[in-house]
Motif scaffolding. Structure first.
Motif, PDB file in Angstrom:
ATOM      1  N   ASN A 253       0.791  -1.468  -0.155  1.00  0.00           N
ATOM      2  CA  ASN A 253       0.051  -0.173  -0.004  1.00  0.00           C
ATOM      3  C   ASN A 253       0.958   1.285  -0.012  1.00  0.00           C
ATOM      4  O   ASN A 253       0.791   2.233  -0.657  1.00  0.00           O
ATOM      5  CB  ASN A 253      -0.746  -0.018   1.333  1.00  0.00           C
ATOM      6  CG  ASN A 253      -1.932  -1.180   1.223  1.00  0.00           C
ATOM      7  OD1 ASN A 253      -2.196  -1.706   0.083  1.00  0.00           O
ATOM      8  ND2 ASN A 253      -2.608  -1.679   2.456  1.00  0.00           N
TER       9      ASN A 253
ATOM     10  N   LEU B 185      -6.523   1.785  -3.522  1.00  0.00           N
ATOM     11  CA  LEU B 185      -6.238   1.862  -2.118  1.00  0.00           C
ATOM     12  C   LEU B 185      -7.269   1.895  -1.187  1.00  0.00           C
ATOM     13  O   LEU B 185      -7.486   1.606   0.036  1.00  0.00           O
ATOM     14  CB  LEU B 185      -5.212   2.883  -2.101  1.00  0.00           C
ATOM     15  CG  LEU B 185      -3.695   2.662  -2.486  1.00  0.00           C
ATOM     16  CD1 LEU B 185      -2.678   3.833  -2.020  1.00  0.00           C
ATOM     17  CD2 LEU B 185      -3.147   1.336  -1.615  1.00  0.00           C
TER      18      LEU B 185
ATOM     19  N   VAL C 199      -7.979  -0.407   2.328  1.00  0.00           N
ATOM     20  CA  VAL C 199      -7.403   0.046   3.492  1.00  0.00           C
ATOM     21  C   VAL C 199      -8.425   0.506   4.665  1.00  0.00           C
ATOM     22  O   VAL C 199      -9.612   0.749   4.165  1.00  0.00           O
ATOM     23  CB  VAL C 199      -6.245   1.156   3.529  1.00  0.00           C
ATOM     24  CG1 VAL C 199      -5.308   0.959   2.371  1.00  0.00           C
ATOM     25  CG2 VAL C 199      -7.050   2.538   2.913  1.00  0.00           C
TER      26      VAL C 199
END
Length: 412
Positions: free
Chosen positions: A265, A291, A295
């Motif tokens: 990431n 992303l 996340v």
């Protein structure tokens, strides 16, 4: 082993006074010297004292060796960034805490607990451990003093006090001969990381390259990936985009293959910074949306992704408003002022140019400058230079240009 401390540990555990334990074996003053490790007794005296408490010396030696081995593994996990195994080792060592306190392993144990809490980003425990280590410092060997100062640097990095952190690291240059050999790569890596935060790119590259060489030589592959990420960021900041792009492609693949999701990431996030520099906004947005999906919404990183998305020249101005609203909803803690400032900035950018420049000058730039956000400060300064040049306010334009031409706090 500190045999005197072991004897004291079992005497206390068995609720015996020094008088009761010493009776028929040695004098109380003799036992007191043994327990304080100021006198090494005869083996027969040791055996007699241990037998009286029902303790077998051979088993104590085995226990000590086991704990020494576990502590070594705990340390190695720290160096190789094996955080899952480190957590298991920590739990096992904590069960033996009282015994370890009676041994000569205690300083190493307490030092690496400090490192562990920093890895965990547990500021409360790290602060308590910092205070404990300050009390123990008088008993540290030269390598332990070096480690203590190094870990303090990491502690201040965790608190985002990067100038204080760099001051501790710079102080270690004078005692480089005391560096524990296993920590050489970590020292190079942390120095490179802090220098890049202070826009001192050439020195940062020097230390990052040394970290890469060290980790390659010692087959520390996870930390090697981290050091290579630093190099890629460094190259991006120095506009060496082809070199940076090559490293990012390798890092994305290797981080994925080794299951290093956080590293993957971080690699994608920093690769996006390169794409924005090349004005390849479509690919940058695609990666940022990936992303955003992967996340935790309540993490610091998620908020950083929102800011980066807002910087990618969204296809429609209306697309910014849901992102600004989400960023504002998430940035509610005192520590989130950085993100609240960006939420206000993007909102003003959408509606009022005059309010935007006033906000940049009176709130945004002073905040970044005060809190050591050099990259962000320079970005705002560049916008203000352009604004004041258009308005022919040369004195103000010169002020921000002077700031923008600084390199790590020094003029070029």
């Amino acid at each position: 082993m500190n045999i005197g401390s072991v004897i004291k540990y079992y005497r206390t555990k068995n609720n015996l006074t020094q008088s009761q334990l010493a009776d028929g074996i040695c004098s109380i003053s003799h036992l007191s010297k043994i327990e304080s490790n100021t006198y090494t007794p005869h083996e027969s005296t040791i055996q007699a004292l241990l037998v009286k408490m029902g303790v077998q010396w051979e088993k104590e030696v085995d226990r000590y060796k086991r704990l020494e081995r576990q502590l070594g593994e705990f340390i190695d996990c720290s160096l190789h960034y094996d955080l899952a195994t480190m957590e298991r080792q920590y739990s096992q060592l904590e069960q033996e805490n009282d015994y370890i306190q009676s041994s000569d392993l205690v300083n190493q144990y307490e030092l690496y607990k400090f490192r562990y809490y920093i890895y965990q980003n547990d500021q409360a425990k790290a602060e308590r451990q910092k205070q404990l280590l300050e009390r123990l410092e008088g008993s540290f060997t030269a390598p332990e003093k070096w480690l203590h100062q190094f870990f303090q640097s990491l502690y201040y990095t965790m608190l985002n006090k990067t100038e204080e952190s760099l001051r501790y690291l710079d102080g270690l240059d004078k005692g480089i001969q005391s560096i524990p050999q296993k920590f050489e790569g970590e020292y190079y890596y942390q120095k490179a990381r802090l220098l890049i935060l202070h826009d001192r790119f050439e020195m940062s590259a020097h230390y990052a390259e040394r970290a890469v060489q060290y980790y390659q030589l010692h087959h520390n592959y996870i930390r090697l990936l981290h050091a290579q990420l630093l190099l890629a960021i460094n190259y991006t900041r120095r506009n060496l985009l082809a070199q940076a792009g090559g490293i990012y492609e390798v890092l994305k693949r290797n981080a994925h293959l080794t299951g290093q999701q956080d590293l993957y990431n971080q690699t994608v996030y920093n690769f996006v910074e390169l794409l924005k520099q090349k004005e390849e906004y479509q690919q940058a947005r695609e990666l940022l949306h990936e992303l955003k999906e992967n996340v935790s919404r309540h993490s610091y990183f998620y908020k950083a992704v929102l800011v980066s998305l807002l910087e990618t020249k969204l296809e429609r101005p209306a697309d910014a408003m849901p992102l600004i609203k989400e960023l504002r909803e998430l940035a509610t803690e005192p520590k989130d002022e950085y993100f609240r400032i960006y939420a206000n900035y993007f909102e003003k950018r959408s509606f009022s140019q005059e309010d935007l420049w006033t906000y940049c000058e009176e709130k945004m730039f002073p905040f970044f400058r005060k809190n050591g956000y050099i990259k962000e400060g320079k970005k705002v300064a560049a916008e203000l230079i352009d604004y004041y040049q258009r308005n022919k306010e040369w004195e103000k334009a010169h002020f921000y240009r002077t700031y923008n031409e600084r390199n790590g706090g020094e003029y070029l």
